[in-house]
Scaffold this motif. Sequence first.
Motif, PDB file in Angstrom:
ATOM      1  N   TRP A   1      -2.401   4.846   4.419  1.00 34.36           N
ATOM      2  CA  TRP A   1      -1.925   3.785   3.524  1.00 34.36           C
ATOM      3  C   TRP A   1      -3.105   3.262   2.725  1.00 34.36           C
ATOM      4  O   TRP A   1      -4.152   2.947   3.287  1.00 34.36           O
ATOM      5  CB  TRP A   1      -1.315   2.628   4.327  1.00 34.36           C
ATOM      6  CG  TRP A   1      -0.129   2.980   5.147  1.00 34.36           C
ATOM      7  CD1 TRP A   1      -0.086   3.126   6.502  1.00 34.36           C
ATOM      8  CD2 TRP A   1       1.199   3.239   4.681  1.00 34.36           C
ATOM      9  NE1 TRP A   1       1.193   3.462   6.906  1.00 34.36           N
ATOM     10  CE2 TRP A   1       1.998   3.536   5.808  1.00 34.36           C
ATOM     11  CE3 TRP A   1       1.806   3.257   3.421  1.00 34.36           C
ATOM     12  CZ2 TRP A   1       3.356   3.831   5.714  1.00 34.36           C
ATOM     13  CZ3 TRP A   1       3.153   3.551   3.326  1.00 34.36           C
ATOM     14  CH2 TRP A   1       3.915   3.831   4.456  1.00 34.36           C
ATOM     15  N   GLU A   2      -2.916   3.151   1.436  1.00 31.07           N
ATOM     16  CA  GLU A   2      -4.004   2.639   0.606  1.00 31.07           C
ATOM     17  C   GLU A   2      -3.408   1.919  -0.594  1.00 31.07           C
ATOM     18  O   GLU A   2      -2.353   2.299  -1.107  1.00 31.07           O
ATOM     19  CB  GLU A   2      -4.900   3.794   0.149  1.00 31.07           C
ATOM     20  CG  GLU A   2      -6.097   3.392  -0.679  1.00 31.07           C
ATOM     21  CD  GLU A   2      -7.073   2.475   0.055  1.00 31.07           C
ATOM     22  OE1 GLU A   2      -6.801   1.252   0.107  1.00 31.07           O
ATOM     23  OE2 GLU A   2      -8.088   2.981   0.567  1.00 31.07           O
ATOM     24  N   ASP A   3      -4.095   0.872  -1.030  1.00 30.78           N
ATOM     25  CA  ASP A   3      -3.644   0.168  -2.219  1.00 30.78           C
ATOM     26  C   ASP A   3      -3.871   1.054  -3.436  1.00 30.78           C
ATOM     27  O   ASP A   3      -4.946   1.638  -3.598  1.00 30.78           O
ATOM     28  CB  ASP A   3      -4.413  -1.149  -2.358  1.00 30.78           C
ATOM     29  CG  ASP A   3      -3.838  -2.029  -3.469  1.00 30.78           C
ATOM     30  OD1 ASP A   3      -2.946  -1.567  -4.212  1.00 30.78           O
ATOM     31  OD2 ASP A   3      -4.288  -3.185  -3.596  1.00 30.78           O
TER      32      ASP A   3
ATOM     33  N   ARG B   1       0.859  -1.184   0.000  1.00 30.54           N
ATOM     34  CA  ARG B   1       0.000   0.000   0.000  1.00 30.54           C
ATOM     35  C   ARG B   1       0.897   1.237   0.000  1.00 30.54           C
ATOM     36  O   ARG B   1       1.922   1.272   0.677  1.00 30.54           O
ATOM     37  CB  ARG B   1      -0.902   0.015   1.234  1.00 30.54           C
ATOM     38  CG  ARG B   1      -1.941  -1.120   1.236  1.00 30.54           C
ATOM     39  CD  ARG B   1      -2.614  -1.220   2.581  1.00 30.54           C
ATOM     40  NE  ARG B   1      -1.628  -1.380   3.632  1.00 30.54           N
ATOM     41  CZ  ARG B   1      -1.836  -1.099   4.916  1.00 30.54           C
ATOM     42  NH1 ARG B   1      -3.007  -0.662   5.319  1.00 30.54           N
ATOM     43  NH2 ARG B   1      -0.870  -1.266   5.795  1.00 30.54           N
TER      44      ARG B   1
END
Length: 308
Positions: free
Chosen positions: A111-113, A46
């Motif tokens: 946090w991110e994909d 991420r």
Amino acid sequence: MNAKFENLFYATSYLDRRSEFRLETNKVHALQKVEESVFLPQHQLRSLFYQHDDGAMARFWSYEQAAPFMEDGLVIYLGHEASEGRHYFALDVSAYDENHAGNVSGDDDFWEDLRRAGPLSQRTLASHLAYARGLFYWHQRHRFCGSCGSPTHVAQAGHMRQCSNGACGELQFPRTDPAVIMLIHDGERCLLAHHARLKEGMYSTLAGFVEPGETLEQAVRREVMEEAGIEVGEVTYAGSQPWPFPSSLMLGFYGRAQSEKITIAEDELTDAQWFSRKDLNGFKEAGRFLPSADSIARNLIEYWLKAE
Ligand SMILES: [Zn+2]
């Protein structure tokens, strides 16, 4: 159809990859510390983002912010951006606490994909993140040698792994899996399908992985026959798109149908139909929708829609 897609989403990273640096460890280490270098952090695949008026913006760190995470973190040299004068690195901080790492540059960072945040984020940075995500995924899954099973170690500024067993010493390079994606048409109508794993109402192009010993054109014809029972004649290339979810390169084509009767592969598709341009323009009213704007599938469909 003679489309030439060159600015698709995730495809606008104009980094000069400067592969000559990869062999010179000392130079790369020195480069990390220059003011022009920035670091794109990732945690378990991420990326770090912050909310911006225009959408999700990728966060990058200075060397000072990145350095505390380098001992157990993997640093990859991505390349040089000439117009900004910046050197880009990617830094995997998965060995560290995600909250601690996520607060280095702002309390509201998250946090991110990229698969989720990408379409909302700035195109060039999203392309750099796609490049980094593909490499980190490859590193995660190649920690051991495929020949002898010994641990491998990172080399060439993150662009290679080598087996630690001196008697073996096998070199491994990042892999990309070619996948064909194609809009099949007969001039008046195009073939779109609802895949079992897609959201209800979404219709997209057919796609599939290229197999060993197969050309791209053969893969297009085989996949369309397997999935929809349609024979394909002329196949023309339209463009490519990095798709590191997890490790594909999408190769887009148009294919001319030579038969009409659809027979779907029921283990993969729940429906496939011929749609005219008029049908597509009335898609929303019919409770249907097309794939997201960042996908090459959508670009293939939109280009065909405008072509007469
Ligand atoms: Zn080995």
